[in-house]
Design a protein around this motif. Structure first.
Motif, PDB file in Angstrom:
ATOM      1  N   THR A   1      29.794 -16.262 -14.629  1.00 36.61           N
ATOM      2  CA  THR A   1      29.670 -14.853 -14.567  1.00 36.61           C
ATOM      3  C   THR A   1      29.705 -14.207 -13.045  1.00 36.61           C
ATOM      4  O   THR A   1      29.377 -15.112 -12.154  1.00 36.61           O
TER       5      THR A   1
ATOM      6  N   ASP B   1      29.793  -9.448 -15.538  1.00 34.10           N
ATOM      7  CA  ASP B   1      28.272  -8.543 -15.538  1.00 34.10           C
ATOM      8  C   ASP B   1      28.624  -7.089 -14.754  1.00 34.10           C
ATOM      9  O   ASP B   1      28.762  -7.059 -13.716  1.00 34.10           O
TER      10      ASP B   1
ATOM     11  N   LYS C   1      29.187 -10.624 -11.043  1.00 34.35           N
ATOM     12  CA  LYS C   1      28.794  -9.334 -11.133  1.00 34.35           C
ATOM     13  C   LYS C   1      29.592  -8.312 -10.479  1.00 34.35           C
ATOM     14  O   LYS C   1      30.207  -8.689  -9.336  1.00 34.35           O
TER      15      LYS C   1
END
Length: 342
Positions: free
Chosen positions: A43, A72, A45
């Motif tokens: 993941t 994300d 961001k």
């Protein structure tokens, strides 16, 4: 009996310890491998610059496409894509998109790279850029001496320059007023503070067509100007997250395809998220499709715009355009979409 009980108890305790340690080992291995192996990517961001009329990113968030690709996403809204590109400079966002003009303005300032093209303007896309003027202006010649609006940091000064030249009007014969967003230009035109302004998007066009004392004079498809659109990030972000950027671009491409294939659903998402009328989204989607990749035509569009910006002094120091392309993540994500070769 004591010996038998002691031996059995010891055996059970040993087995319990083995199972406990095995469980801890399995859990530790799972945590260590999460997001780095298997089908699910790590993941990342990403703060993404966006505007109210762009469906692609909002579809990617709403339909879980970003999440599926390990992104994300935090969408940060701006009045124009150019404002979003400028937000890169103060690290308010990680990734932004915009027309060739603001994208080149960004990479000319130093440590920024173009990671993909999001498409090239067709005649149909160019026709969505409409020139609205006060009723006293009935033909291009009437623009002489008038106050013309442009969005700061966008390609609109270039569009004005080309449009005026095509109609034999010198820049010195008009007044150019920079504004920050379409809403500001709309209010200025409505109040008579400016006499003419370019707008894009069905929602704005519908409002302007209903505005008393204002009418549409022409659209960009009737000029020689066509635009490319690029996606840009900082060199640091690109170097630190090549895999994440590849996943981001794959997600954007999937969301763009989904929006075009499911326009009613995309329109519902846009109404839910930003209250854009559904009919406006349905009008805009077919004429402004996102196409993630990088072609020779995308490079040529950037090169032509760069020449104008250098020649007019907008870009003070010329630079090698090829050195500002960071296309390896794109090649990894969508190899068939990259047809440009240095």
């Amino acid at each position: 009996m004591k010996k038998s009980w002691f031996g059995s108890g010891f055996l059970l305790l040993s087995l319990s310890l083995v199972l406990l340690l095995s469980g801890c080992s399995s859990k530790g291995d799972a945590v260590a491998s999460e997001g780095t192996t298997g089908d699910k990517p790590a993941t990342l961001k990403i703060k993404i610059a966006d505007i109210n009329t762009n469906a692609t990113f909002r579809v990617a968030v709403d339909k879980g496409i970003f999440a599926k690709h390990g992104i994300d996403a935090e969408l940060i809204n701006f009045g124009t894509p150019a404002e979003g590109v400028n937000a890169l400079f103060i690290k308010q966002v990680d990734v932004a998109y915009g027309a060739d003009f603001p994208v080149l303005n960004a990479v000319a300032k130093g440590d920024y790279s173009i990671i993909a093209s999001a498409g090239l303007a067709t005649d149909a896309a160019a026709a969505t850029w409409k020139l609205f003027v006060r009723d006293a202006i009935q033909q291009p010649e009437d623009l002489k001496g008038k106050n013309l609006s442009f969005m700061r940091g966008t390609f609109l000064p270039y569009l004005w320059d080309e449009y005026l030249k095509e109609n034999h009007i010198a820049l010195g014969d008009v007044i150019l007023t920079g504004q920050g967003a379409f809403d500001e230009a709309y209010i200025a035109l409505k109040q008579g503070d400016v006499d003419a302004a370019w707008f894009s998007g069905s929602a704005l066009s519908d409002k302007l067509n209903a505005l008393e004392g204002v009418h549409e004079l022409t659209d960009m498809s009737k000029t020689t100007v066509r635009l490319g659109m690029g996606i840009v990030t900082s060199n640091d972000f690109a170097k630190q997250n090549p895999e994440g950027i590849a996943n981001f671009l794959a997600a954007v491409d999937e969301a763009a395809t989904y929006a075009q294939a499911n326009p009613d659903e995309a329109a519902d998402i846009m109404f839910k998220e930003v209250k854009q009328p559904k009919e406006s989204t349905l009008k805009d989607l077919p004429t402004n499709p996102w196409k993630v990749g990088f072609t020779q035509a995308a490079y040529d569009s950037l090169a032509n715009q760069k020449k104008y910006m250098v020649d007019t002094g907008i870009i003070e120091n010329d630079f090698d355009l090829g050195s500002k392309l960071s296309l390896e993540p794109l090649k990894q994500a969508l190899p068939e979409a990259v047809t440009y070769e240095k």
